[in-house]
Design a protein around this motif. Structure first.
Motif, mmCIF file in Angstrom:
data_model
loop_
_atom_site.group_PDB
_atom_site.id
_atom_site.type_symbol
_atom_site.label_atom_id
_atom_site.label_comp_id
_atom_site.label_asym_id
_atom_site.label_seq_id
_atom_site.Cartn_x
_atom_site.Cartn_y
_atom_site.Cartn_z
ATOM 1 N N ALA A 77 0.856 -1.187 0.000
ATOM 2 C CA ALA A 77 0.000 0.000 0.000
ATOM 3 C C ALA A 77 0.887 1.230 0.000
ATOM 4 N N TYR A 78 0.605 2.159 -0.905
ATOM 5 C CA TYR A 78 1.431 3.359 -1.035
ATOM 6 C C TYR A 78 1.136 4.308 0.121
ATOM 7 N N SER A 79 2.109 4.475 0.998
ATOM 8 C CA SER A 79 1.907 5.272 2.204
ATOM 9 C C SER A 79 1.860 6.772 1.915
ATOM 10 N N ILE A 80 2.521 7.200 0.845
ATOM 11 C CA ILE A 80 2.462 8.594 0.406
ATOM 12 C C ILE A 80 2.364 8.600 -1.120
ATOM 13 N N ALA A 81 1.997 9.731 -1.692
ATOM 14 C CA ALA A 81 1.970 9.845 -3.147
ATOM 15 C C ALA A 81 3.398 9.750 -3.675
ATOM 16 N N SER A 82 3.605 8.881 -4.662
ATOM 17 C CA SER A 82 4.959 8.664 -5.172
ATOM 18 C C SER A 82 4.885 7.958 -6.517
ATOM 19 N N PRO A 83 5.975 7.925 -7.274
ATOM 20 C CA PRO A 83 6.004 7.078 -8.460
ATOM 21 C C PRO A 83 5.895 5.614 -8.049
ATOM 22 N N GLY A 84 5.424 4.773 -8.968
ATOM 23 C CA GLY A 84 5.333 3.354 -8.626
ATOM 24 C C GLY A 84 4.793 2.510 -9.757
ATOM 25 N N GLY A 85 5.184 1.254 -9.768
ATOM 26 C CA GLY A 85 4.774 0.355 -10.834
ATOM 27 C C GLY A 85 3.919 -0.808 -10.392
ATOM 28 N N TRP A 86 3.469 -0.804 -9.129
ATOM 29 C CA TRP A 86 2.610 -1.888 -8.667
ATOM 30 C C TRP A 86 1.190 -1.679 -9.195
ATOM 31 N N ARG A 87 0.437 -2.762 -9.259
ATOM 32 C CA ARG A 87 -0.945 -2.711 -9.749
ATOM 33 C C ARG A 87 -1.860 -2.162 -8.654
ATOM 34 N N ILE A 88 -2.570 -1.099 -8.952
ATOM 35 C CA ILE A 88 -3.427 -0.432 -7.970
ATOM 36 C C ILE A 88 -4.841 -0.997 -8.065
ATOM 37 N N ILE A 89 -5.327 -1.572 -6.961
ATOM 38 C CA ILE A 89 -6.660 -2.190 -6.977
ATOM 39 C C ILE A 89 -7.648 -1.519 -6.029
ATOM 40 N N GLY A 90 -7.205 -0.570 -5.215
ATOM 41 C CA GLY A 90 -8.122 0.086 -4.293
ATOM 42 C C GLY A 90 -7.429 1.201 -3.529
ATOM 43 N N ARG A 91 -8.159 1.766 -2.563
ATOM 44 C CA ARG A 91 -7.587 2.854 -1.768
ATOM 45 C C ARG A 91 -8.164 2.833 -0.358
ATOM 46 N N VAL A 92 -7.313 3.193 0.595
ATOM 47 C CA VAL A 92 -7.689 3.297 2.007
ATOM 48 C C VAL A 92 -8.177 4.722 2.281
ATOM 49 N N PRO A 93 -9.222 4.905 3.078
ATOM 50 C CA PRO A 93 -9.799 6.247 3.264
ATOM 51 C C PRO A 93 -9.108 7.120 4.308
ATOM 52 N N TYR A 94 -8.001 6.676 4.855
ATOM 53 C CA TYR A 94 -7.241 7.531 5.777
ATOM 54 C C TYR A 94 -5.763 7.442 5.419
ATOM 55 N N ASN A 95 -4.962 8.313 5.985
ATOM 56 C CA ASN A 95 -3.547 8.359 5.655
ATOM 57 C C ASN A 95 -2.793 7.210 6.319
ATOM 58 N N LEU A 96 -2.174 6.379 5.492
ATOM 59 C CA LEU A 96 -1.381 5.281 6.021
ATOM 60 C C LEU A 96 -0.100 5.791 6.668
ATOM 61 N N TYR A 97 0.318 6.976 6.261
ATOM 62 C CA TYR A 97 1.476 7.606 6.904
ATOM 63 C C TYR A 97 1.123 9.046 7.234
ATOM 64 N N ASP A 98 1.264 9.395 8.503
ATOM 65 C CA ASP A 98 0.942 10.746 8.962
ATOM 66 C C ASP A 98 1.989 11.148 9.992
ATOM 67 N N PRO A 99 2.934 12.024 9.624
ATOM 68 C CA PRO A 99 4.001 12.398 10.563
ATOM 69 C C PRO A 99 3.500 13.086 11.822
ATOM 70 N N ALA A 100 2.257 13.570 11.793
ATOM 71 C CA ALA A 100 1.695 14.210 12.987
ATOM 72 C C ALA A 100 1.082 13.191 13.941
ATOM 73 N N ARG A 101 1.002 11.931 13.493
ATOM 74 C CA ARG A 101 0.399 10.872 14.303
ATOM 75 C C ARG A 101 1.498 10.064 14.988
ATOM 76 N N GLU A 102 1.196 9.506 16.128
ATOM 77 C CA GLU A 102 2.160 8.675 16.832
ATOM 78 C C GLU A 102 1.551 7.292 17.110
ATOM 79 N N PRO A 103 2.085 6.234 16.485
ATOM 80 C CA PRO A 103 3.172 6.254 15.501
ATOM 81 C C PRO A 103 2.683 6.713 14.134
ATOM 82 N N ALA A 104 3.619 7.189 13.306
ATOM 83 C CA ALA A 104 3.248 7.801 12.029
ATOM 84 C C ALA A 104 2.718 6.785 11.022
ATOM 85 N N ALA A 105 3.275 5.567 11.018
ATOM 86 C CA ALA A 105 2.869 4.536 10.056
ATOM 87 C C ALA A 105 1.737 3.704 10.638
#
Length: 243
Positions: free
Chosen positions: A174-202
Motif C-alpha cells: 500500500a502506497y503510504s504517500i503519493a509517489s512514483p510506482g509500478g505496482w498494480r493499484i486495486i483500491g484505496r484506504v480512506p485515511y492516511n497510512l502515513y501521517d508524521p503528525a500521528r504517533e506512531p506515524a505509520a
C-alpha cells in the motif's frame, strides 16, 4: 542459522539472520527489536527491521560498543517463545475498483478471476508486514494468495495516489504517500497510512498482521471525514502471530 553481528559505520550494528525470507526468520528479527524497545540501551537511536535483518543505530559517544555487541548476540540467539510472537493485527478498510483501483480489471484478466473474486481473495489473505521501506511507512506484505500474483506495470506511473492498495508480483502493499510506482493499484484506504503528525506515524508497521476489508463508497467517504477531523481510530487488535 546463527546470526551475524556486523558493523555498518561508526554508529550502527547490523544483525543479519541469513538469506532466507520467511515468517520464521522475520520472527527472530522482530523478537530482537521488541527486546531492545522493551529495555533500551544507553545511546540507542533507531531500530530498522527488514525481511531478515535488524539495523541498530546508536550514539557512539554514549553506547558501550562491546556491551552492545554482547547484548545483540544474546538477544539474537535467544529462542523465540510464544510470548515473543504475540502480535497486533490491523484491520484496514478499502474501496476497491473504479477510479481508486484502476488496475483491478487487469489483475482479474491476468488471473482469470472476476474482480469480485480478486477482492475476496486479497482480503482473505493472511497478510503480514515484513518491513517498511521505499517511502516512509510503505508496508511490504507477504502472505498474499498466490493466485493473485500479477506482474508489475511495464512502465511505472509517475504518481500513485497516497493510500493506494496494490499488488506487485507475488507481494501485496500500500502506497503510504503519493509517489512514483509500478505496482498494480486495486483500491484505496480512506485515511492516511502515513501521517508524521500521528504517533506512531505509520499505520501498518513491521511485524503486524494485516487484514484488508472492502467498504462502500458511502462508508469510505464517512471514514475520510472522521479521519480528517481526528475522530477515526485505526482498527488494531491484539492476537497471536500466525505462523
Amino acid at each position: 542459522m546463527k546470526a551475524e553481528i556486523l558493523p555498518a559505520g561508526e554508529s550502527c550494528l547490523f544483525v543479519d539472520f541469513g538469506e532466507e525470507i520467511s515468517r520464521e526468520t522475520n520472527a527472530r528479527v522482530q523478537a530482537v527489536r521488541r527486546a531492545l524497545e522493551k529495555e533500551p540501551f544507553e545511546g540507542m537511536r533507531e531500530l530498522v527491521p527488514t525481511y531478515r535483518s535488524l539495523s541498530v543505530y546508536f550514539d557512539p559517544l554514549k553506547a558501550d560498543l562491546a556491551a552492545l555487541k554482547e547484548r545483540l548476540r544474546r538477544e539474537a540467539d535467544a529462542p523465540v517463545g510464544a510470548d515473543q510472537t504475540a502480535e497486533v493485527t490491523v484491520r484496514v478498510p478499502a474501496f476497491f475498483g473504479g477510479e481508486m483501483g484502476p488496475d483491478l480489471p487487469d489483475v482479474a484478466a491476468h488471473t482469470g478471476l472476476s474482480e469480485e473474486e480478486v477482492v475476496r481473495r486479497y482480503c482473505a489473505s493472511p497478510l503480514y508486514c515484513y518491513m517498511n521501506g521505499f517511502t516512509p511507512g510503505y508496508p511490504y506484505l507477504g502472505g498474499m494468495d498466490p493466485s493473485l500474483a500479477t506482474p508489475r506495470l511495464k512502465t511505472p506511473r509517475q504518481l500513485v495516489p497516497a493510500n493506494s492498495v496494490a499488488i506487485g508480483g507475488a507481494q501485496a502493499g500500500a502506497y503510504s504517500i503519493a509517489s512514483p510506482g509500478g505496482w498494480r493499484i486495486i483500491g484505496r484506504v480512506p485515511y492516511n497510512l502515513y501521517d508524521p503528525a500521528r504517533e506512531p506515524a505509520a499505520a501498518i508497521r513491521s511485524g503486524m498482521n494485516v487484514k484488508f476489508y472492502p467498504v462502500s463508497m458511502s462508508r469510505f467517504t464517512e471514514i475520510q471525514v472522521l479521519a480528517a477531523d481526528g475522530r477515526y481510530r485505526i482498527e488494531y487488535e491484539e492476537g497471536e502471530n500466525r505462523q
